[in-house]
Structure formats: structure tokens, C-alpha cells
Design a protein around this motif. Structure first.
Motif, PDB file in Angstrom:
ATOM      1  N   ALA A 130       0.841  -1.197   0.000  1.00 34.25           N
ATOM      2  CA  ALA A 130       0.000   0.000   0.000  1.00 34.25           C
ATOM      3  C   ALA A 130       0.876   1.246   0.000  1.00 34.25           C
ATOM      4  O   ALA A 130       1.979   1.245   0.539  1.00 34.25           O
ATOM      5  N   PRO A 131       0.389   2.324  -0.610  1.00 30.96           N
ATOM      6  CA  PRO A 131       1.173   3.559  -0.608  1.00 30.96           C
ATOM      7  C   PRO A 131       1.431   4.030   0.826  1.00 30.96           C
ATOM      8  O   PRO A 131       0.532   4.050   1.656  1.00 30.96           O
ATOM      9  N   GLY A 132       2.658   4.389   1.110  1.00 33.22           N
ATOM     10  CA  GLY A 132       3.013   4.884   2.434  1.00 33.22           C
ATOM     11  C   GLY A 132       3.317   3.808   3.448  1.00 33.22           C
ATOM     12  O   GLY A 132       3.671   4.110   4.582  1.00 33.22           O
ATOM     13  N   ALA A 133       3.205   2.552   3.067  1.00 34.63           N
ATOM     14  CA  ALA A 133       3.412   1.461   4.022  1.00 34.63           C
ATOM     15  C   ALA A 133       4.856   1.397   4.516  1.00 34.63           C
ATOM     16  O   ALA A 133       5.115   1.015   5.650  1.00 34.63           O
ATOM     17  N   ASP A 134       5.808   1.786   3.687  1.00 30.95           N
ATOM     18  CA  ASP A 134       7.224   1.669   4.042  1.00 30.95           C
ATOM     19  C   ASP A 134       7.890   3.018   4.282  1.00 30.95           C
ATOM     20  O   ASP A 134       9.114   3.104   4.335  1.00 30.95           O
ATOM     21  N   ASP A 135       7.120   4.094   4.440  1.00 31.15           N
ATOM     22  CA  ASP A 135       7.690   5.427   4.580  1.00 31.15           C
ATOM     23  C   ASP A 135       8.597   5.544   5.798  1.00 31.15           C
ATOM     24  O   ASP A 135       9.689   6.108   5.715  1.00 31.15           O
ATOM     25  N   TRP A 136       8.178   5.038   6.952  1.00 29.35           N
ATOM     26  CA  TRP A 136       8.999   5.153   8.158  1.00 29.35           C
ATOM     27  C   TRP A 136      10.269   4.343   8.039  1.00 29.35           C
ATOM     28  O   TRP A 136      11.330   4.768   8.511  1.00 29.35           O
ATOM     29  N   GLN A 137      10.206   3.202   7.397  1.00 30.76           N
ATOM     30  CA  GLN A 137      11.411   2.391   7.196  1.00 30.76           C
ATOM     31  C   GLN A 137      12.389   3.135   6.298  1.00 30.76           C
ATOM     32  O   GLN A 137      13.595   3.142   6.559  1.00 30.76           O
ATOM     33  N   VAL A 138      11.900   3.773   5.266  1.00 27.83           N
ATOM     34  CA  VAL A 138      12.771   4.540   4.373  1.00 27.83           C
ATOM     35  C   VAL A 138      13.438   5.685   5.134  1.00 27.83           C
ATOM     36  O   VAL A 138      14.631   5.950   4.967  1.00 27.83           O
ATOM     37  N   MET A 139      12.678   6.364   5.997  1.00 31.21           N
ATOM     38  CA  MET A 139      13.242   7.466   6.775  1.00 31.21           C
ATOM     39  C   MET A 139      14.325   6.962   7.738  1.00 31.21           C
ATOM     40  O   MET A 139      15.356   7.609   7.904  1.00 31.21           O
ATOM     41  N   ARG A 140      14.109   5.810   8.368  1.00 33.77           N
ATOM     42  CA  ARG A 140      15.121   5.239   9.259  1.00 33.77           C
ATOM     43  C   ARG A 140      16.388   4.879   8.474  1.00 33.77           C
ATOM     44  O   ARG A 140      17.513   5.130   8.931  1.00 33.77           O
ATOM     45  N   GLU A 141      16.209   4.300   7.295  1.00 36.39           N
ATOM     46  CA  GLU A 141      17.364   3.929   6.486  1.00 36.39           C
ATOM     47  C   GLU A 141      18.120   5.160   6.007  1.00 36.39           C
ATOM     48  O   GLU A 141      19.357   5.153   5.941  1.00 36.39           O
ATOM     49  N   LEU A 142      17.402   6.219   5.677  1.00 37.68           N
ATOM     50  CA  LEU A 142      18.046   7.463   5.270  1.00 37.68           C
ATOM     51  C   LEU A 142      18.862   8.044   6.429  1.00 37.68           C
ATOM     52  O   LEU A 142      20.006   8.460   6.257  1.00 37.68           O
ATOM     53  N   ARG A 143      18.284   8.056   7.641  1.00 38.63           N
ATOM     54  CA  ARG A 143      19.010   8.531   8.823  1.00 38.63           C
ATOM     55  C   ARG A 143      20.267   7.697   9.058  1.00 38.63           C
ATOM     56  O   ARG A 143      21.360   8.249   9.294  1.00 38.63           O
ATOM     57  N   ASP A 144      20.133   6.374   8.978  1.00 44.27           N
ATOM     58  CA  ASP A 144      21.283   5.499   9.190  1.00 44.27           C
ATOM     59  C   ASP A 144      22.375   5.749   8.153  1.00 44.27           C
ATOM     60  O   ASP A 144      23.566   5.780   8.477  1.00 44.27           O
ATOM     61  N   HIS A 145      21.976   5.961   6.917  1.00 46.15           N
ATOM     62  CA  HIS A 145      22.941   6.220   5.849  1.00 46.15           C
ATOM     63  C   HIS A 145      23.667   7.544   6.084  1.00 46.15           C
ATOM     64  O   HIS A 145      24.884   7.634   5.911  1.00 46.15           O
ATOM     65  N   ARG A 146      22.936   8.571   6.498  1.00 46.72           N
ATOM     66  CA  ARG A 146      23.562   9.867   6.769  1.00 46.72           C
ATOM     67  C   ARG A 146      24.526   9.769   7.944  1.00 46.72           C
ATOM     68  O   ARG A 146      25.611  10.352   7.912  1.00 46.72           O
ATOM     69  N   GLN A 147      24.159   9.029   8.980  1.00 52.19           N
ATOM     70  CA  GLN A 147      25.055   8.858  10.124  1.00 52.19           C
ATOM     71  C   GLN A 147      26.309   8.093   9.707  1.00 52.19           C
ATOM     72  O   GLN A 147      27.427   8.448  10.095  1.00 52.19           O
ATOM     73  N   PHE A 148      26.143   7.058   8.913  1.00 53.45           N
ATOM     74  CA  PHE A 148      27.284   6.277   8.434  1.00 53.45           C
ATOM     75  C   PHE A 148      28.203   7.147   7.583  1.00 53.45           C
ATOM     76  O   PHE A 148      29.429   7.134   7.761  1.00 53.45           O
ATOM     77  N   SER A 149      27.625   7.940   6.680  1.00 58.49           N
ATOM     78  CA  SER A 149      28.431   8.816   5.834  1.00 58.49           C
ATOM     79  C   SER A 149      29.194   9.843   6.662  1.00 58.49           C
ATOM     80  O   SER A 149      30.340  10.175   6.352  1.00 58.49           O
ATOM     81  N   ALA A 150      28.554  10.358   7.710  1.00 54.46           N
ATOM     82  CA  ALA A 150      29.224  11.326   8.581  1.00 54.46           C
ATOM     83  C   ALA A 150      30.407  10.685   9.284  1.00 54.46           C
ATOM     84  O   ALA A 150      31.484  11.290   9.382  1.00 54.46           O
ATOM     85  N   VAL A 151      30.250   9.475   9.779  1.00 50.14           N
ATOM     86  CA  VAL A 151      31.344   8.789  10.477  1.00 50.14           C
ATOM     87  C   VAL A 151      32.492   8.511   9.514  1.00 50.14           C
ATOM     88  O   VAL A 151      33.660   8.734   9.849  1.00 50.14           O
ATOM     89  N   VAL A 152      32.182   8.061   8.318  1.00 44.33           N
ATOM     90  CA  VAL A 152      33.229   7.769   7.338  1.00 44.33           C
ATOM     91  C   VAL A 152      33.984   9.049   6.970  1.00 44.33           C
ATOM     92  O   VAL A 152      35.202   9.030   6.787  1.00 44.33           O
ATOM     93  N   ALA A 153      33.269  10.187   6.915  1.00 44.47           N
ATOM     94  CA  ALA A 153      33.899  11.466   6.573  1.00 44.47           C
ATOM     95  C   ALA A 153      34.598  12.113   7.772  1.00 44.47           C
ATOM     96  O   ALA A 153      35.212  13.169   7.632  1.00 44.47           O
ATOM     97  N   GLY A 154      34.480  11.510   8.951  1.00 40.07           N
ATOM     98  CA  GLY A 154      35.142  12.039  10.124  1.00 40.07           C
ATOM     99  C   GLY A 154      34.380  13.144  10.834  1.00 40.07           C
ATOM    100  O   GLY A 154      34.957  13.908  11.596  1.00 40.07           O
TER     101      GLY A 154
END
Length: 71
Positions: A24-48
Motif C-alpha cells: 500500500a502507498p506509504g506502508a514503508d515510509d517510516w522504514q525509508v526514513m530510518r534507512e536514510l538517517r542510518d545512511h547519513r550517520q554512516f556517511s558522517a562517520v566515514v567522513a570524520g
């Protein structure tokens, strides 16, 4: 065509073809937001850079530098 109409059409087609219904539309929106947050945190750590607290620190700096009213 709206998102809801497209979803209903896709569900109808899947049922006719014996395939599983689409999510259904919107069913995975919160999961996508969590994955985006995790990716940004990972990128920040890799960049120091710090992985969290950037917004809180920025708001704190902004509030600290703001001239205070003398009322």
C-alpha cells in the motif's frame, strides 16, 4: 491518476494475474526514513564528522548568538 487509484488498479491487475498484491502507498515510509538517517550517520562517520547532534548544536549556536531583548 491519483496514487490511490493507481494502487487499486495495480491490486486489481495482480489479483487477475494471480500475483501478490503490491504494498500500500506509504506502508514503508517510516522504514525509508530510518534507512536514510542510518545512511547519513554512516556517511558522517566515514567522513570524520560527528554522527549526531548537528541540528541541536546548530540551534544552540543560533540561540546563543541571537541578541537578547532587554524588556
Amino acid at each position: 491518476m491519483s496514487v490511490t487509484q493507481q494502487y487499486l488498479l495495480d491490486t486489481y491487475r495482480a489479483r487477475q494475474l494471480g500475483e501478490p498484491a503490491p504494498p500500500a502507498p506509504g506502508a514503508d515510509d517510516w522504514q525509508v526514513m530510518r534507512e536514510l538517517r542510518d545512511h547519513r550517520q554512516f556517511s558522517a562517520v566515514v567522513a570524520g564528522r560527528p554522527a549526531h547532534g548537528r541540528i541541536r548544536l546548530a540551534v544552540g549556536r543560533w540561540l546563543h548568538l541571537r541578541p537578547r531583548s532587554t524588556h
